[in-house]
Design a protein around this motif. Sequence first.
Motif, PDB file in Angstrom:
ATOM      1  N   MET A   1      -5.433  -6.950  -9.639  1.00 26.85           N
ATOM      2  CA  MET A   1      -3.842  -7.557 -10.107  1.00 26.85           C
ATOM      3  C   MET A   1      -3.243  -7.472  -9.343  1.00 26.85           C
ATOM      4  O   MET A   1      -2.885  -7.355  -7.863  1.00 26.85           O
TER       5      MET A   1
ATOM      6  N   GLU B   1      -3.857   7.498  -1.983  1.00 26.63           N
ATOM      7  CA  GLU B   1      -4.139   7.481  -1.487  1.00 26.63           C
ATOM      8  C   GLU B   1      -4.301   8.874  -0.556  1.00 26.63           C
ATOM      9  O   GLU B   1      -3.003   9.746  -0.613  1.00 26.63           O
TER      10      GLU B   1
ATOM     11  N   GLU C   1      -1.804 -11.381  -5.193  1.00 25.20           N
ATOM     12  CA  GLU C   1      -3.231 -11.944  -4.929  1.00 25.20           C
ATOM     13  C   GLU C   1      -3.169 -13.236  -5.182  1.00 25.20           C
ATOM     14  O   GLU C   1      -2.795 -14.204  -6.041  1.00 25.20           O
TER      15      GLU C   1
ATOM     16  N   GLY D   1      -8.339   3.178  -5.709  1.00 23.91           N
ATOM     17  CA  GLY D   1      -7.522   2.138  -7.147  1.00 23.91           C
ATOM     18  C   GLY D   1      -7.383   2.542  -8.537  1.00 23.91           C
ATOM     19  O   GLY D   1      -8.739   3.284  -8.714  1.00 23.91           O
TER      20      GLY D   1
ATOM     21  N   GLU E   1       0.833  -0.786   0.221  1.00 19.68           N
ATOM     22  CA  GLU E   1      -0.080   0.109   0.557  1.00 19.68           C
ATOM     23  C   GLU E   1       0.797   0.870   0.373  1.00 19.68           C
ATOM     24  O   GLU E   1       1.924   1.177   0.481  1.00 19.68           O
TER      25      GLU E   1
ATOM     26  N   SER F   1      -8.999   5.926  -0.171  1.00 25.37           N
ATOM     27  CA  SER F   1      -7.877   4.796  -0.556  1.00 25.37           C
ATOM     28  C   SER F   1      -8.870   4.971  -1.664  1.00 25.37           C
ATOM     29  O   SER F   1      -9.459   3.730  -1.208  1.00 25.37           O
TER      30      SER F   1
ATOM     31  N   ARG G   1      -8.394   4.967  11.170  1.00 21.17           N
ATOM     32  CA  ARG G   1      -6.994   4.200  11.405  1.00 21.17           C
ATOM     33  C   ARG G   1      -5.813   4.723  12.400  1.00 21.17           C
ATOM     34  O   ARG G   1      -5.377   4.050  12.699  1.00 21.17           O
TER      35      ARG G   1
ATOM     36  N   PHE H   1      -0.262  -2.544  -8.960  1.00 19.84           N
ATOM     37  CA  PHE H   1      -1.536  -2.014  -9.252  1.00 19.84           C
ATOM     38  C   PHE H   1      -1.201  -0.055  -9.018  1.00 19.84           C
ATOM     39  O   PHE H   1       0.211  -0.496  -8.244  1.00 19.84           O
TER      40      PHE H   1
ATOM     41  N   PHE I   1      -9.178  -5.587 -12.279  1.00 22.31           N
ATOM     42  CA  PHE I   1     -10.684  -5.472 -11.239  1.00 22.31           C
ATOM     43  C   PHE I   1      -8.966  -5.609  -9.285  1.00 22.31           C
ATOM     44  O   PHE I   1      -9.279  -4.790  -8.761  1.00 22.31           O
TER      45      PHE I   1
ATOM     46  N   GLU J   1     -16.153  -2.963  -4.544  1.00 23.08           N
ATOM     47  CA  GLU J   1     -15.676  -2.746  -3.866  1.00 23.08           C
ATOM     48  C   GLU J   1     -14.374  -1.990  -4.488  1.00 23.08           C
ATOM     49  O   GLU J   1     -14.176  -2.144  -5.060  1.00 23.08           O
ATOM     50  N   VAL J   2     -14.677  -0.083  -4.258  1.00 19.44           N
ATOM     51  CA  VAL J   2     -13.777   1.148  -5.399  1.00 19.44           C
ATOM     52  C   VAL J   2     -12.563   1.451  -4.754  1.00 19.44           C
ATOM     53  O   VAL J   2     -11.983   1.882  -5.103  1.00 19.44           O
TER      54      VAL J   2
ATOM     55  N   ARG K   1       0.554  -7.069  -4.074  1.00 22.87           N
ATOM     56  CA  ARG K   1       0.126  -7.591  -4.054  1.00 22.87           C
ATOM     57  C   ARG K   1       0.039  -9.293  -4.327  1.00 22.87           C
ATOM     58  O   ARG K   1      -0.068  -9.159  -5.297  1.00 22.87           O
TER      59      ARG K   1
ATOM     60  N   GLN L   1      -2.527   3.055  -5.973  1.00 29.31           N
ATOM     61  CA  GLN L   1      -3.693   3.166  -5.465  1.00 29.31           C
ATOM     62  C   GLN L   1      -3.815   4.866  -5.598  1.00 29.31           C
ATOM     63  O   GLN L   1      -2.229   5.778  -6.080  1.00 29.31           O
TER      64      GLN L   1
ATOM     65  N   GLU M   1      -7.753   8.137   6.425  1.00 23.46           N
ATOM     66  CA  GLU M   1      -7.765   7.393   5.001  1.00 23.46           C
ATOM     67  C   GLU M   1      -8.601   7.082   4.319  1.00 23.46           C
ATOM     68  O   GLU M   1      -9.991   6.848   4.482  1.00 23.46           O
TER      69      GLU M   1
HETATM   70  N1  GAP Z   1      -4.214   1.784   2.823  1.00 23.59           N
HETATM   71  C1  GAP Z   1      -5.167   0.567   2.560  1.00 23.59           C
HETATM   72  C2  GAP Z   1      -5.547   0.146   1.672  1.00 23.59           C
HETATM   73  O1  GAP Z   1      -4.863  -0.240   0.425  1.00 23.59           O
HETATM   74  P1  GAP Z   1      -7.158  -1.361   0.749  1.00 23.59           P
HETATM   75  O2  GAP Z   1      -9.166  -1.468   0.433  1.00 23.59           O
HETATM   76  O3  GAP Z   1      -6.416  -2.570   0.553  1.00 23.59           O
HETATM   77  O4  GAP Z   1      -6.683  -0.204   1.214  1.00 23.59           O
HETATM   78  C3  GAP Z   1      -7.494   0.512  -0.993  1.00 23.59           C
HETATM   79  O5  GAP Z   1      -6.816  -0.988  -0.747  1.00 23.59           O
HETATM   80  C4  GAP Z   1      -8.481   0.460  -2.471  1.00 23.59           C
HETATM   81  O6  GAP Z   1      -6.620   0.062  -3.684  1.00 23.59           O
HETATM   82  C5  GAP Z   1      -9.281  -1.122  -2.686  1.00 23.59           C
HETATM   83  O7  GAP Z   1     -10.400  -0.422  -2.825  1.00 23.59           O
HETATM   84  C6  GAP Z   1      -9.054  -0.565  -4.819  1.00 23.59           C
HETATM   85  O8  GAP Z   1      -9.454   0.060  -5.124  1.00 23.59           O
HETATM   86  C7  GAP Z   1      -7.137  -0.578  -4.393  1.00 23.59           C
HETATM   87  N2  GAP Z   1      -6.272  -2.505  -4.575  1.00 23.59           N
HETATM   88  C8  GAP Z   1      -6.498  -3.376  -3.809  1.00 23.59           C
HETATM   89  N3  GAP Z   1      -5.901  -4.009  -3.924  1.00 23.59           N
HETATM   90  C9  GAP Z   1      -6.312  -4.361  -5.482  1.00 23.59           C
HETATM   91  C10 GAP Z   1      -5.723  -4.848  -6.156  1.00 23.59           C
HETATM   92  N4  GAP Z   1      -5.444  -6.270  -5.996  1.00 23.59           N
HETATM   93  N5  GAP Z   1      -6.320  -4.446  -7.245  1.00 23.59           N
HETATM   94  C11 GAP Z   1      -6.353  -3.839  -7.892  1.00 23.59           C
HETATM   95  N6  GAP Z   1      -6.921  -2.654  -7.190  1.00 23.59           N
HETATM   96  C12 GAP Z   1      -6.598  -2.514  -5.504  1.00 23.59           C
END
Ligand code: GAP
Length: 517
Positions: free
Chosen positions: A261, A268, A251, A375, A217, A373, A338, A264, A259, A331-332, A249, A266, A371
Amino acid sequence: MTQEELFKKLIAHCKEYGFIFPSSEIYDGLSAVYDYGQLGAELKNNIKKYWWESMILLNDNIVGIDAAIFMHPRTWEASGHVGAFNDPLIDNKDSKKRYRADVLIEDHIQKIEGKIKKETEKAEKKFGDSFDKEKFVATNTRVIEYQKEIDVIKARFVAALDKSDLDEVRQIIIDNEIVCPVSGTRNWTEVRQFNLMFETKMGSVSEDANTIYLRPETAQGIFVNFLNVQKSGRMKIPFGIAQIGKAFRNEIVARQFIFRMREFEQMEMQFFVRPGSELEWFEKWREKRLRWHLAMGINNDKYRFHKHDKLAHYANAAYDIEFKFPFGFKEVEGIHSRTDFDLSSHAKFSGKKITYFDTELNQSYTPYVVETSVGVDRMVLLILSNGYTEEKVKKDDGEGEDTRIVLNIPPALAPVKLAVLPLIRKEGMPEKAEKIIQDLKFEFNCQYDEKDSIGRRYRRQDAIGTPYCITIDHQTMQDDTVTIRHRDTMKQERMPISGLTEFLQKRVSIKSMLLNI
Ligand code: GAP
């Protein structure tokens, strides 16, 4: 066309028109990694500009930074990511497919919610204007049963996660007869934890090399710079620090195109406030962020808030802004209160004092943080899936029907703002078109196209979401007027070339959206 078909078409469309390509495709691609093409990069940049300007220009107490992706490894111990940034995963022994256990349970809950919705819609149809939705939901026995079922699953699930009881998470899947979407069986393995951070080595000699992480993040780059920014910028609480950057990440279940990845981006913003005032600020930012989304002109019905039942280790309140993607509401953006978790933890791990002296209160404290945040890639997907439309229109020759594919992208975010089309390739029309582009190109992304019939050229521009096309014709050569054609209505009007800049500024500038927030 089903939503699934629409989504497949959108993915193919993104590739065909240069928005998004699978990464390193000539080597058969890399799972959950994508490249943005010539139009995708423009769209992405416009989204980032809209977000950045909404934060930095519209708020005199928010500043922006650009921190490094690599950070000292202790950062991730302090933030809790080394110990707790895990997903519970489960495998189906028949299909050999791997799932996030929490997602299986959430999808199951969504199915039950779908049943409630169906019952309610049925009743609404039956009773018409006299229908009282609240009363129906509170009294209908079937709906009450479904709601009870949801509540029981949620309560068990939250308790299991709180205790990190992975056997119980598996048991919830078994008890609710959740099946593998591929094999349709309930032949599940144990649930295991899986850390999502990518590791690499820093240092030239392998024995001395340190394990470091690709940041999962961007937020931590802001926390570790809190004092730098506060002191150098003489910032007074409440204030915010914003940042746009890559995150990574590993994933487990990388699905649904861009959606989810592995690499990606962010956007924030951490907003630092007085302890005790965080929930008030949390509400303010929740509203403000929804307004940012709606200012793009997207239908309110496509958005909803989702309150977190299970809070992350650092949060005392959290909501997601969800958008109705072709595969359902997802979720977007996340808005999290925090607490002082991150700053306090970095103070502890680094041994440095990270506090703020509040001159109004005449006291020092560790600020609390709200916060937001979102994507970037999810915003790209949101804009494209919301905009992709197939319409039946009359053929240019008036005989029969044609399908028009149009991307209804908010004009200010469209990769190309104006297409300039000479009717014919002679009589000075191409030169006139070139002159118009020379005048406008400093402010607006323009595209020149002289190939094929005007109708076909319009279709090409519709398919990439260009909001306006102008045609240079015989009349232009006499009176310096052009026809301007609107993407959404396909209507055409005549206007002087001298009025184009103002016309476009009002409709396609980022400012036109910022004014709506
Ligand atoms: N700092 C807080 C944080 O990272 P999160 O809900 O894990 O919170 C925030 O991530 C945003 O980042 C998500 O709402 C999404 O839009 C984007 N996001 C998280 N993981 C993602 C992924 N693997 N691929 C694309 N976008 C991602």
